[in-house]
Design a protein around this motif. Structure first.
Motif, PDB file in Angstrom:
ATOM      1  N   TYR A  17     -12.571  38.935   3.481  1.00 21.58           N
ATOM      2  CA  TYR A  17     -14.073  38.271   3.716  1.00 21.58           C
ATOM      3  C   TYR A  17     -13.969  36.967   4.273  1.00 21.58           C
ATOM      4  O   TYR A  17     -14.794  36.320   4.543  1.00 21.58           O
ATOM      5  N   VAL A  18     -12.942  36.645   3.953  1.00 18.24           N
ATOM      6  CA  VAL A  18     -12.599  35.411   4.595  1.00 18.24           C
ATOM      7  C   VAL A  18     -12.603  34.713   6.018  1.00 18.24           C
ATOM      8  O   VAL A  18     -13.800  33.885   6.690  1.00 18.24           O
ATOM      9  N   THR A  19     -12.174  35.628   6.085  1.00 24.03           N
ATOM     10  CA  THR A  19     -12.145  35.992   7.578  1.00 24.03           C
ATOM     11  C   THR A  19     -12.502  36.993   8.530  1.00 24.03           C
ATOM     12  O   THR A  19     -12.187  36.662   9.642  1.00 24.03           O
ATOM     13  N   VAL A  20     -13.268  37.782   7.938  1.00 21.26           N
ATOM     14  CA  VAL A  20     -13.546  38.968   9.093  1.00 21.26           C
ATOM     15  C   VAL A  20     -14.593  38.312  10.044  1.00 21.26           C
ATOM     16  O   VAL A  20     -14.741  39.502  10.890  1.00 21.26           O
ATOM     17  N   ASN A  21     -15.532  37.109  10.250  1.00 14.12           N
ATOM     18  CA  ASN A  21     -16.065  37.321  11.099  1.00 14.12           C
ATOM     19  C   ASN A  21     -15.110  36.748  12.515  1.00 14.12           C
ATOM     20  O   ASN A  21     -15.617  37.408  12.965  1.00 14.12           O
ATOM     21  N   ASP A  22     -14.778  36.222  12.319  1.00 16.57           N
ATOM     22  CA  ASP A  22     -13.555  35.517  13.058  1.00 16.57           C
ATOM     23  C   ASP A  22     -12.545  36.909  13.479  1.00 16.57           C
ATOM     24  O   ASP A  22     -12.604  36.833  15.399  1.00 16.57           O
TER      25      ASP A  22
ATOM     26  N   LEU B 197      -8.387  23.489   3.996  1.00 17.60           N
ATOM     27  CA  LEU B 197      -7.353  22.794   5.264  1.00 17.60           C
ATOM     28  C   LEU B 197      -7.560  21.820   5.877  1.00 17.60           C
ATOM     29  O   LEU B 197      -6.844  20.712   5.881  1.00 17.60           O
TER      30      LEU B 197
ATOM     31  N   MET C 235      -8.014  32.330  -1.858  1.00 13.43           N
ATOM     32  CA  MET C 235      -9.385  33.457  -2.194  1.00 13.43           C
ATOM     33  C   MET C 235      -8.785  34.844  -2.846  1.00 13.43           C
ATOM     34  O   MET C 235      -9.771  34.680  -2.641  1.00 13.43           O
TER      35      MET C 235
ATOM     36  N   ALA D  23     -13.875  40.232  13.750  1.00 13.59           N
ATOM     37  CA  ALA D  23     -14.775  40.884  14.256  1.00 13.59           C
ATOM     38  C   ALA D  23     -15.144  40.189  15.306  1.00 13.59           C
ATOM     39  O   ALA D  23     -15.159  40.708  16.908  1.00 13.59           O
TER      40      ALA D  23
ATOM     41  N   TYR E  68     -20.573  41.980   4.762  1.00 18.11           N
ATOM     42  CA  TYR E  68     -19.612  40.303   4.854  1.00 18.11           C
ATOM     43  C   TYR E  68     -18.797  39.608   6.099  1.00 18.11           C
ATOM     44  O   TYR E  68     -18.619  38.905   5.813  1.00 18.11           O
ATOM     45  N   VAL E  69     -19.398  40.480   7.071  1.00 21.14           N
ATOM     46  CA  VAL E  69     -18.654  40.165   8.566  1.00 21.14           C
ATOM     47  C   VAL E  69     -19.824  39.482   9.126  1.00 21.14           C
ATOM     48  O   VAL E  69     -19.379  37.832   9.771  1.00 21.14           O
TER      49      VAL E  69
ATOM     50  N   ASN F   4     -11.863  26.666   5.428  1.00 14.64           N
ATOM     51  CA  ASN F   4     -11.241  25.752   6.536  1.00 14.64           C
ATOM     52  C   ASN F   4     -11.718  24.516   5.798  1.00 14.64           C
ATOM     53  O   ASN F   4     -11.275  23.465   6.597  1.00 14.64           O
TER      54      ASN F   4
ATOM     55  N   THR G  97     -10.433  45.052   6.020  1.00 13.14           N
ATOM     56  CA  THR G  97      -9.884  43.096   5.974  1.00 13.14           C
ATOM     57  C   THR G  97     -10.745  42.275   4.820  1.00 13.14           C
ATOM     58  O   THR G  97     -11.366  42.655   4.165  1.00 13.14           O
TER      59      THR G  97
ATOM     60  N   VAL H 217     -17.380  31.637   2.320  1.00  6.93           N
ATOM     61  CA  VAL H 217     -15.580  31.293   1.975  1.00  6.93           C
ATOM     62  C   VAL H 217     -15.128  31.202   2.826  1.00  6.93           C
ATOM     63  O   VAL H 217     -14.218  30.296   3.279  1.00  6.93           O
ATOM     64  N   ASN H 218     -15.351  31.227   4.530  1.00  3.83           N
ATOM     65  CA  ASN H 218     -14.737  30.653   5.731  1.00  3.83           C
ATOM     66  C   ASN H 218     -15.423  28.854   5.437  1.00  3.83           C
ATOM     67  O   ASN H 218     -13.694  29.106   5.679  1.00  3.83           O
TER      68      ASN H 218
ATOM     69  N   THR I  76      -8.103  28.385   9.042  1.00  3.33           N
ATOM     70  CA  THR I  76      -7.691  29.410   8.432  1.00  3.33           C
ATOM     71  C   THR I  76      -7.947  30.800   9.433  1.00  3.33           C
ATOM     72  O   THR I  76      -8.841  30.751  10.210  1.00  3.33           O
TER      73      THR I  76
ATOM     74  N   THR J 199      -7.504  38.796   0.655  1.00  7.54           N
ATOM     75  CA  THR J 199      -8.046  39.435  -0.907  1.00  7.54           C
ATOM     76  C   THR J 199      -8.614  41.223  -1.233  1.00  7.54           C
ATOM     77  O   THR J 199      -9.688  41.138  -1.132  1.00  7.54           O
TER      78      THR J 199
END
Lengths: 274, 274, 274
Positions: C22-27, A33, A41, C29, B22-23, A30, C20, A25-26, C196, C64
């Protein structure tokens, strides 16, 4: 031919509502964009109708499908149909489980799609109600080659006629078909299959392109396929200069989409009407 | 010793079914691909049995655990046991909440795991039914050092005997144990703890390695640990050349896994039987 | 002025509980880690109270949003209030759907927030109970400029007085307000809007900064805003050297946060009391 299509994306900044999987999804956000669109989303049943109604296109991606989001997809799809927005279906892994199959057929029944994009195994499964997908990649036996190109093109046209959708079949050679025309597209790079999400990113970019060009879904879809392919090629060139691996390649693919302009797309696109 | 193991991964392209958080899911999918496997991340209860049944290995990762996916984990795990597929458990944050603890013990009771991988606090918690995890990192007081190495090794062997699983304890020194043997592994780099997901990526890679080597879970697990560690070292070297930070390091780690070959693994692996 | 704030983050390593998207969760973290904190992303109603109770700060991000996690946000927020932990609200897309609006107002009613961070359209919507958000970006007509700066500052102070929260309004010029003071901050780069998650990352970093500085929420919030902006500027400089696109920029932003030190923050911060 694709110049005006990409110009429209950059000028209109289409809002693309994607109900998609949490794996990629990320990257999808991106690359929307980077393509010139704006991603959103939302996937809760309580708000997807509202969100679709303010969007320019809807993308439904079946990766990590679940009961909660399947219902949201149906609701959003119906809203999009009512509002006359283009809807893109990415039937990730259709054929791989009974649940996924059932859901795919329900979506096809209840929603009119502007574009259906999958690998050959997924599309064959949708068309035939049976198939041989294993996981999320196409089966070896199904693959599109120079030898079976004409027959796959006829199959794609027939499926387009049946569904009223532009059919995009991805692989080493990509096909984009409406009921009367087929483009065979020879862009892209094999490295694209070494990272997750290039298929998802293509359907996201297709959402952006058809959202800004609702009057010409066929050429907008073809432009998206060529655009992703050209980016895949340019990213590979740059990867060689940087001596990177698949992690770097994923990043470069989005880089190239953010740099793609009319001239690069027009000169890089390798398509022929077959 | 690990050469054949990685060769098998690259030749067999194991389909790895991961029910995960999902992280870090995108990193897990990309590193499975980089390792030579093929990832699939389905987590809906309606389809996990079907997906597990066509896979080569199953990875259950408890980060961002929830009621919906906990049920899916149990269903998928039972299917994997029935089919004789290797199952990897990553009990992320076990000890940090009553719910997570309860779920971890339920999974241990209902499913036979081939590999259980965690930091020392998580593994101690699982073994003892109590512990001191705070967040997702190991507690200072628990850490494996040269001084307590032997006693931790004995503990790991005992826990392996009890569970029938290969036990992987990660930290500055990693341990891989079955009931009779323990490898102490001194690969890796402290930079790996500065990005999210290196633990999750290890369990994903372990899924890929055991999926292609179901007959030798112990050595496949050790190869995965050494492999990730070697990649962490190579990525750090390259990071210094590129003058990057933690964002770049995350990318380079996946780059190195996509480049890792038999020779690099064999020469880089630092393990000893203790 | 911000030196002590960032020193406290690096020394205390605050555990930041984020519920938070799930689109930007990795960023999120990774940037929490880069900022010096430790992220934990639990969102199941059965465990969020336990997780919040061991954390230093809580971040609630409405991107989300769904029914499951909205309930978890309320439960976690109440626990944080009871424990006296700072809570950050990022009302992503407030104004864009009836469901999101209802949820935002419920959260504001049931939880006391230390910081509310949004773009001008989101914050206006929360303050007025009406607004013109479309998607997740601010409307053109709302934008903060040199001309309307004073009136927006007065609005922010009034909203801070009403809520008891520090108000952060992001845009080309950022504002940070409590009931008596407003900082106008002129850090950042327009490239940040081409990827994003920069907004989400800011609220994540704010969680880390206020978690380590609970006694000075106003300055900790301002330091987080300046810090993200300085990183955005440094990342852009480096992007030019590397000839990268938006994919590379995303990575460099996290790189710079992992390198940011007291001196870089102090010298780079461009804020004035207005």
């Amino acid at each position: 031919m694709f110049e005006q299509i990409i110009t429209n994306v950059r000028n209109n900044v289409p809002l693309v509502h994607a109900i998609t999987n949490y794996v990629t999804v990320n990257d999808c956000a991106n690359i929307i964009l980077a393509s010139g669109g704006s991603p959103i989303m939302a996937d809760d049943i309580n708000e997807v109708r509202d969100i679709t109604a303010i969007s320019s296109a809807l993308v439904l991606n079946m990766g990590t499908l679940n009961e909660r989001t399947a219902a949201s997809m149906t609701a959003a799809g119906k809203t999009a149909n009512k509002c006359g927005l283009p809807v893109v279906l990415d039937p990730v892994g259709a054929g791989a489980s009974a649940y996924r199959n059932k859901t795919a057929f329900q979506l096809l029944e209840e929603i009119t799609f502007s574009v259906i994009k999958g690998n050959i195994s997924e599309i064959k499964f949708l068309a035939a109600g049976e198939g041989r997908t294993s996981g999320v990649d196409a089966c070896e036996a199904d693959k599109v080659t120079e030898d079976n190109l004409k027959s796959v093109a006829d199959f794609a046209k027939a499926f387009s006629k049946k569904t009223g959708s532009v059919i995009v079949i991805t692989g080493a050679i990509d096909l984009v078909a409406d009921k009367d025309h087929v483009f065979a597209i020879r862009n892209g790079h094999s490295m694209m299959s070494k990272i997750t999400g290039t298929g998802c990113m293509l359907s996201a970019v297709a959402g952006s392109f058809v959202g800004a060009n609702p009057g010409d879904i066929f050429h907008a879809s073809a432009a998206a396929v060529c655009g992703m392919g050209v980016c895949g090629e340019l990213a590979y060139k740059r990867l060689c200069e940087l001596h990177g691996g698949t992690g770097t390649y994923r990043m470069l693919l989005i880089d190239e989409m953010s740099r793609l302009d009319e001239k690069m797309l027009e000169e890089g696109a390798k398509y022929e009407c077959i």
